[in-house]
Design a protein around this motif. Structure first.
Motif: not given
Length: 395
Positions: A16, A75, A327-328, A330-331, A346
């Motif tokens: 994240g 973002k 990308t991701a 979540h954190g 993310v």
């Protein structure tokens, strides 16, 4: 006509880039996985992420963006109500989750569920609490081996996990017990996002080591996603890592299991010489599983550096009509309290050799721009009831 022949979506699981506006409701105010890793570790050796524009998107102390970034980036905030793997990935492909999956972090699983699990599996349950996977093996591994019991535990995530020693439990029996657990946890009051088989080897405390034969039994997506649309229209949908588990095979045409995040990137690089048309969807889980949950910012930082080396190899070997999206989901801020994922925005980081320069794009209010853009690229429409919108015209 399609703009790109192949799109590669690579998920750096849990990386994240700062707390969402509603993060405080999740106990995650002021979290920032990437930023806090850099703060703890110091200067990261990530020339490829840097030239794509990582620091242009997310400046951190001691680092600034490059003058002419190669990538196009923004973002993304999560529209769904959650911060887990399935919620993040399902949203990328168009599904909005309104009701978070059940967690049993504070109480363990209800007696009724454990009783039924013991009866159906023919094994006594030990554990039944929230714990680190490595710590619970140290605590209970010898007892499981010596008594024939089975370790059941959870975490801050919506999961039911069962450990099994590959020599004494037998891998197929472990999978059988997990299938029973998955069936039982379909009840609304017990519904967890995933049941996970956690096989390990070793004979005594200090020797236990989890193996790569983990298997996730996730809930089937509740609706059609971008993956279904691609597959139904004859395009390739190749999954690498745990993507196939997350979507329970829905919309996947070929799946590859990964032994590590480095292996997952090597498999993704190996796809570049292959002749396919469609999507290659990769999850790199070690960031999350090995470092985020274990609150190890130094290990996490080194994993990012290892990824960047492989990213450089990938960029060099890309075809002209390939698009890469990083990308991701979540954190998982390794400097935060507890061991749970963190509610963060993310990054959307894209690159193609067709780009005539990089730029910062407008932030998005959903991860679903990924699936919508992929589907749009192949002149298709997202399924009814999904969320998201295409940003293909900006890529």
């Amino acid at each position: 006509m399609k703009k790109y022949k192949r799109i590669f979506v690579v998920v750096l699981d849990s990386l994240g880039i700062g707390a969402m506006p509603d993060a405080a409701k999740f106990g995650d105010a002021n979290t920032d996985t990437f930023g806090h890793i850099v703060r703890e570790y110091g200067k990261l050796n990530i020339p490829n992420l840097k030239k794509l524009g990582m620091y242009n998107l997310h400046p951190v102390t001691g680092e600034s963006g490059v003058e002419n970034p190669l990538g196009r980036f923004c973002k993304m905030e999560e529209m769904s109500n959650g911060k887990d793997t399935m919620t993040g990935h399902w949203e990328m492909m168009g599904l909005r989750i309104e009701k978070p999956f059940q967690t049993f972090t504070d109480t363990g699983f209800p007696k009724e569920l454990i009783d039924e699990l013991e009866k159906r599996c023919g094994k006594r349950v030990i554990g039944n609490k929230s714990a680190s996977g490595t710590e619970i093996l140290e605590e209970l591994g010898e007892e499981e081996i010596n008594t024939g019991a089975m370790i059941v535990y959870t975490s801050a995530d919506s999961v039911l996990q069962i450990c099994g020693n590959e020599e004494t439990f037998d891998l197929q029996n472990l999978y059988r017990c997990c299938e029973i657990a998955r069936e039982l946890t379909m009840k609304d009051e017990w519904k967890v996002g995933r049941v996970i088989a956690r096989p390990y080897i070793g004979k005594k405390k200090g020797e236990f080591k989890r193996t790569a034969n983990r298997h996730d039994y996730a809930l089937k997506p509740f609706g059609r996603t971008a993956l279904n649309v691609l597959k139904d229209n004859g395009f390739d949908v190749i999954s690498i890592g745990k993507i196939n588990d997350i979507f329970v095979g829905e919309g996947i045409t070929k799946a590859y299991h990964s032994d590590s995040s480095v292996h997952g990137m090597e498999q993704t690089i190996d796809m570049l010489p292959q002749d396919f048309t469609g999507l290659c969807f990769t999850n790199l889980v070690d960031f999350d599983a090995l470092w985020g949950h274990r609150r190890d910012p130094i290990g996490y930082a080194k994993e990012i550096e290892k990824f960047d080396i492989k990213l450089g190899e990938f960029l060099e070997k890309m075809n002209e009509d390939d698009l890469l999206i990083l990308t991701a989901d979540h954190g998982n801020d390794p400097t935060h309290t507890g061991t749970d994922h963190t509610r963060e925005a993310v990054f959307f980081m894209s690159y193609s050799k067709k780009f005539d320069g990089g730029k910062l794009l407008e932030p998005t209010d959903t991860f679903a721009v990924i699936g919508a853009s992929v589907v749009d690229n192949f002149d298709l429409k997202m399924p009814e009831g999904t969320i998201g919108y295409s940003i293909l015209d900006k890529l």
